[in-house]
Motif scaffolding. Structure first.
Motif, PDB file in Angstrom:
ATOM      1  N   UNK A   1      34.669  35.211  41.599  1.00 36.81           N
ATOM      2  CA  UNK A   1      35.605  35.556  42.677  1.00 36.81           C
ATOM      3  C   UNK A   1      36.062  37.005  42.537  1.00 36.81           C
ATOM      4  N   UNK A   2      36.395  37.402  41.308  1.00 34.84           N
ATOM      5  CA  UNK A   2      36.893  38.753  41.068  1.00 34.84           C
ATOM      6  C   UNK A   2      35.779  39.788  41.246  1.00 34.84           C
ATOM      7  N   UNK A   3      34.607  39.517  40.673  1.00 31.72           N
ATOM      8  CA  UNK A   3      33.513  40.485  40.754  1.00 31.72           C
ATOM      9  C   UNK A   3      33.027  40.688  42.183  1.00 31.72           C
ATOM     10  N   UNK A   4      32.959  39.623  42.950  1.00 32.89           N
ATOM     11  CA  UNK A   4      32.525  39.774  44.339  1.00 32.89           C
ATOM     12  C   UNK A   4      33.551  40.575  45.139  1.00 32.89           C
ATOM     13  N   UNK A   5      34.834  40.383  44.834  1.00 36.51           N
ATOM     14  CA  UNK A   5      35.885  41.170  45.501  1.00 36.51           C
ATOM     15  C   UNK A   5      35.721  42.652  45.195  1.00 36.51           C
TER      16      UNK A   5
ATOM     17  N   UNK B   1      40.962  44.922  48.571  1.00 36.54           N
ATOM     18  CA  UNK B   1      42.212  45.436  47.991  1.00 36.54           C
ATOM     19  C   UNK B   1      43.082  44.308  47.464  1.00 36.54           C
ATOM     20  N   UNK B   2      42.867  43.081  47.969  1.00 33.76           N
ATOM     21  CA  UNK B   2      43.645  41.924  47.531  1.00 33.76           C
ATOM     22  C   UNK B   2      42.759  40.685  47.512  1.00 33.76           C
ATOM     23  N   UNK B   3      43.044  39.785  46.576  1.00 32.17           N
ATOM     24  CA  UNK B   3      42.358  38.493  46.500  1.00 32.17           C
ATOM     25  C   UNK B   3      43.429  37.410  46.670  1.00 32.17           C
ATOM     26  N   UNK B   4      43.249  36.538  47.651  1.00 26.84           N
ATOM     27  CA  UNK B   4      44.198  35.450  47.900  1.00 26.84           C
ATOM     28  C   UNK B   4      43.561  34.129  47.485  1.00 26.84           C
ATOM     29  N   UNK B   5      44.214  33.410  46.593  1.00 23.38           N
ATOM     30  CA  UNK B   5      43.751  32.081  46.157  1.00 23.38           C
ATOM     31  C   UNK B   5      44.812  31.093  46.600  1.00 23.38           C
ATOM     32  N   UNK B   6      44.469  30.262  47.614  1.00 22.94           N
ATOM     33  CA  UNK B   6      45.479  29.491  48.329  1.00 22.94           C
ATOM     34  C   UNK B   6      45.197  27.989  48.270  1.00 22.94           C
ATOM     35  N   UNK B   7      46.122  27.212  47.732  1.00 23.74           N
ATOM     36  CA  UNK B   7      45.933  25.752  47.671  1.00 23.74           C
ATOM     37  C   UNK B   7      46.430  25.074  48.943  1.00 23.74           C
ATOM     38  N   UNK B   8      45.624  24.155  49.469  1.00 25.21           N
ATOM     39  CA  UNK B   8      46.040  23.317  50.587  1.00 25.21           C
ATOM     40  C   UNK B   8      45.772  21.868  50.208  1.00 25.21           C
ATOM     41  N   UNK B   9      46.160  20.956  51.070  1.00 23.50           N
ATOM     42  CA  UNK B   9      46.054  19.542  50.748  1.00 23.50           C
ATOM     43  C   UNK B   9      44.617  19.121  50.448  1.00 23.50           C
TER      44      UNK B   9
ATOM     45  N   UNK C   1      40.834  24.347  48.413  1.00 19.95           N
ATOM     46  CA  UNK C   1      41.319  25.581  47.790  1.00 19.95           C
ATOM     47  C   UNK C   1      40.601  26.713  48.503  1.00 19.95           C
ATOM     48  N   UNK C   2      41.352  27.579  49.168  1.00 25.53           N
ATOM     49  CA  UNK C   2      40.749  28.638  49.992  1.00 25.53           C
ATOM     50  C   UNK C   2      40.812  29.986  49.287  1.00 25.53           C
ATOM     51  N   UNK C   3      39.720  30.739  49.381  1.00 24.91           N
ATOM     52  CA  UNK C   3      39.657  32.099  48.823  1.00 24.91           C
ATOM     53  C   UNK C   3      39.508  33.079  49.973  1.00 24.91           C
TER      54      UNK C   3
ATOM     55  N   UNK D   1      36.313  33.732  52.498  1.00 29.33           N
ATOM     56  CA  UNK D   1      34.987  33.813  51.894  1.00 29.33           C
ATOM     57  C   UNK D   1      34.519  32.509  51.275  1.00 29.33           C
ATOM     58  N   UNK D   2      35.434  31.591  50.976  1.00 29.95           N
ATOM     59  CA  UNK D   2      34.984  30.335  50.358  1.00 29.95           C
ATOM     60  C   UNK D   2      36.080  29.291  50.409  1.00 29.95           C
ATOM     61  N   UNK D   3      35.636  28.024  50.329  1.00 28.00           N
ATOM     62  CA  UNK D   3      36.551  26.893  50.197  1.00 28.00           C
ATOM     63  C   UNK D   3      36.012  25.984  49.100  1.00 28.00           C
ATOM     64  N   UNK D   4      36.926  25.428  48.292  1.00 26.97           N
ATOM     65  CA  UNK D   4      36.526  24.523  47.216  1.00 26.97           C
ATOM     66  C   UNK D   4      37.345  23.241  47.292  1.00 26.97           C
ATOM     67  N   UNK D   5      36.873  22.236  46.582  1.00 29.33           N
ATOM     68  CA  UNK D   5      37.624  20.994  46.491  1.00 29.33           C
ATOM     69  C   UNK D   5      38.974  21.271  45.820  1.00 29.33           C
ATOM     70  N   UNK D   6      40.036  20.580  46.267  1.00 28.09           N
ATOM     71  CA  UNK D   6      41.370  20.893  45.730  1.00 28.09           C
ATOM     72  C   UNK D   6      41.560  20.511  44.262  1.00 28.09           C
ATOM     73  N   UNK D   7      40.647  19.713  43.706  1.00 30.53           N
ATOM     74  CA  UNK D   7      40.856  19.252  42.331  1.00 30.53           C
ATOM     75  C   UNK D   7      40.672  20.335  41.267  1.00 30.53           C
ATOM     76  N   UNK D   8      40.217  21.536  41.663  1.00 29.83           N
ATOM     77  CA  UNK D   8      40.058  22.606  40.665  1.00 29.83           C
ATOM     78  C   UNK D   8      41.177  23.643  40.723  1.00 29.83           C
ATOM     79  N   UNK D   9      42.133  23.454  41.656  1.00 30.98           N
ATOM     80  CA  UNK D   9      43.121  24.513  41.870  1.00 30.98           C
ATOM     81  C   UNK D   9      43.983  24.779  40.640  1.00 30.98           C
TER      82      UNK D   9
END
Length: 566
Positions: A190-194, A200-208, A211-213, A224-232
């Protein structure tokens, strides 16, 4: 043509199929008719085509390349129920639920730079294809990311951690998860691709349910990506470990810093966590000193504005204020100004929150309100340190403003920032902070308002004729439009098909001339001060924007986005 009425459409379909209109009352009437085998999909498409007088497209077996869907953001496609499916030269073929929506077609043409050819398609098929196509594009993106960035491993590991069946995760479990290879690799990716994309900013946002990036690139947030919430929890814990934050504290906001090395450059990250309903949101501000341009002549100032700013920062005393919203480049302008005047015989001191970049030869202090080290307290100490130039990161309160004005009136050059919309309203803001008008008029010598507009991508830049109405809205006269040449980026891999790469600053520079000093003392408002400043040669942000458009640096959309007319 006026957009078609939905009732007219349903009456048309009901009449042609000899059906009672009650069967078409549901929101998903198209899908229901087909599932109940009332009509075939081909027949329904043909009827829609006849009604809208537009060709139809059957999306069921259509393969859409990922580079095509990138032309239109997913949020736009979902909001308006449309899907680009083919590009032919300057033409973009778009499947739409309502191809009679001329305003929407014009908006797409304006934002994409393509001539839009609308095709009608079934609403539920568009929704299905949207999920499939954009999901595939995101999958391809992170598949490429994994192969290009992640370390090669002899074992195939999934990016994810199985947490099902666990209730409250213990602190030890959280520490273990944060150090597991898949989570370490994911956070690195996530960091290297940014960094690769210049975010200029990376947002890591948890939803129900996810997990949105998101990355902020050239001032615009991109999902840029969405993941299952169980890894947040594991992802947040990993970042907290790297930035030396308390992983056990999830109820309160925390701030920290971390470092990384990328292409032989040292990168600093300012880390902020905030508890939300579904977990902690993390924002990483990327502070890349290697990518920072700190040469005053390279900031994009027009000649008049450059000379005024240069003259002000070489003044023996007085106050220079830089104003604009968060992320508009104020710190870069101040640092560039300081480095321009930085010499062994000059004592420069700064008080910041936080210190974003370390500058050689300049004494920088970071405030720490928890121990009473405030802007005001540091400023008072500075006045006993024999300074020539003082930089205050931000004037936030009356006490700081009062000391800064006092310093400017007692033989020091003071540089600082304020949050106001334009240069003239900065004056009234200081007066609102209970600084006497005569002190403001005596201390302030220059005010700079700035915004950042995205630059046209040089790799896909091409001539483009904007509608006359748009150019007039920006402020061009009919005579100027007749000879104006405008450009647009058509979208390419270099700019991720946005048409923009990099940003340019727009500067509104107001010199506080005697007429303006008199107006301040007499209590004139911002509008009256603006008129006096314009009579004395000040060019507004919108006027500077027009110059950048005429030079082929940016587009009318960008200037309209970041400036307002007066």
């Amino acid at each position: 043509m006026i957009r078609a009425d939905e009732r007219e459409l349903k009456e048309f379909i009901a009449e042609r199929l000899k059906l009672p209109i009650q069967l078409l009352k549901s929101e998903n009437w198209e899908e229901e008719l087909i599932k109940k085998k009332v009509v075939s999909e081909e027949k329904l498409l043909s009827l829609l085509s006849e009604f809208y007088k537009a060709p139809f497209i059957d999306l069921r077996n259509l393969a859409i390349p990922s580079n095509i869907v990138k032309i239109v953001p997913r949020t736009t496609a979902e909001k308006y129920l449309l899907l680009p499916f083919e590009k032919k030269g300057p033409n973009l073929q778009v499947a739409m639920a309502d191809p009679s929506d001329i305003q929407l077609i014009e908006k797409l043409r304006f934002t994409t730079g393509f001539k839009v050819n609308p095709f009608v398609s079934l609403s539920f098929r568009i929704k299905e294809k949207l999920e499939e196509t954009y999901g595939k594009a995101e999958e391809e993106f992170f598949s490429r990311l994994k192969s290009e960035i992640l370390e090669k491993s002899s074992e195939e590991e999934e990016i994810g951690v199985e947490l099902s069946g666990q209730g409250v995760i213990s602190l030890d479990d959280l520490k273990n998860l944060a150090s597991q290879a898949p989570i370490v690799k994911l956070v690195n990716a996530i960091i290297l691709e940014a960094l690769k994309k210049g975010a200029s900013d990376i947002h890591i946002e948890p939803f129900e349910k996810e997990l949105r990036i998101r990355y902020r690139i050239d001032g615009i947030l991109h999902e840029v990506a969405k993941y299952q919430p169980n890894i947040k929890d594991a992802v947040v814990a990993r970042i907290k470990v790297l930035s030396k934050l308390d992983i056990a504290e999830k109820r309160l906001p925390q701030d920290g810093r971390m470092k990384a090395k990328y292409q032989e450059r040292d990168i600093d990250f300012r880390v902020s966590t905030v508890p939300t309903v579904f977990g902690e949101k993390v924002v990483l501000r990327v502070l890349d000193k290697g990518a920072l341009k700190l040469n005053l002549s390279e900031l994009g100032l027009e000649e008049r504005e450059y000379e005024l700013l240069k003259k002000a920062i070489f003044s023996p005393y007085g106050m220079v204020l830089v104003t604009g919203p968060t992320g508009s480049g104020k710190t870069t302008t101040l640092y560039s100004s300081l480095l321009t005047v930085n010499k062994p015989e000059v004592n420069i001191m700064t008080v910041e929150d936080p210190v974003e970049y370390n500058l050689y030869g300049i004494n920088q202090v970071q405030v720490n309100p928890e121990i009473g080290l405030t802007f005001a307290r540091v400023l008072r100490a500075f006045l006993r340190q024999d300074p020539d130039i003082i930089m205050v990161g931000e004037i936030r309160d009356s006490e700081t403003a009062e000391i800064a004005v006092e310093a400017a009136l007692t033989g020091h050059l003071v540089l600082s920032t304020l949050h106001t919309n334009d240069a003239p309203s900065t004056i009234t803001r200081l007066i609102d902070m209970e600084i006497e008008p005569f002190l403001v008029s005596s201390s302030v010598i220059l005010v700079v308002a700035q915004r950042l507009a995205r630059k046209i991508c040089p790799y896909c830049k091409e001539p483009y004729q904007y509608p006359v109405e748009v150019l007039k809205e920006v402020g061009f006269s009919q005579e100027e439009i007749a000879s104006l040449k405008t450009f647009k980026g058509k979208g390419c891999p270099e700019c991720d098909f946005t048409g923009y790469k990099g940003r340019v600053a727009l500067y509104e520079v107001m010199e506080v001339v005697p007429e303006i000093r008199d107006a301040i003392v007499k209590g004139k408002n911002a509008e009256e001060i603006r008129e006096i400043a314009r009579k004395n040669g000040m060019r507004t942000l919108r006027e500077i924007g027009r110059i950048k458009i005429a030079k082929g640096i940016t587009t009318p959309e960008e200037v309209l986005r970041v400036t307002r007319s007066y």
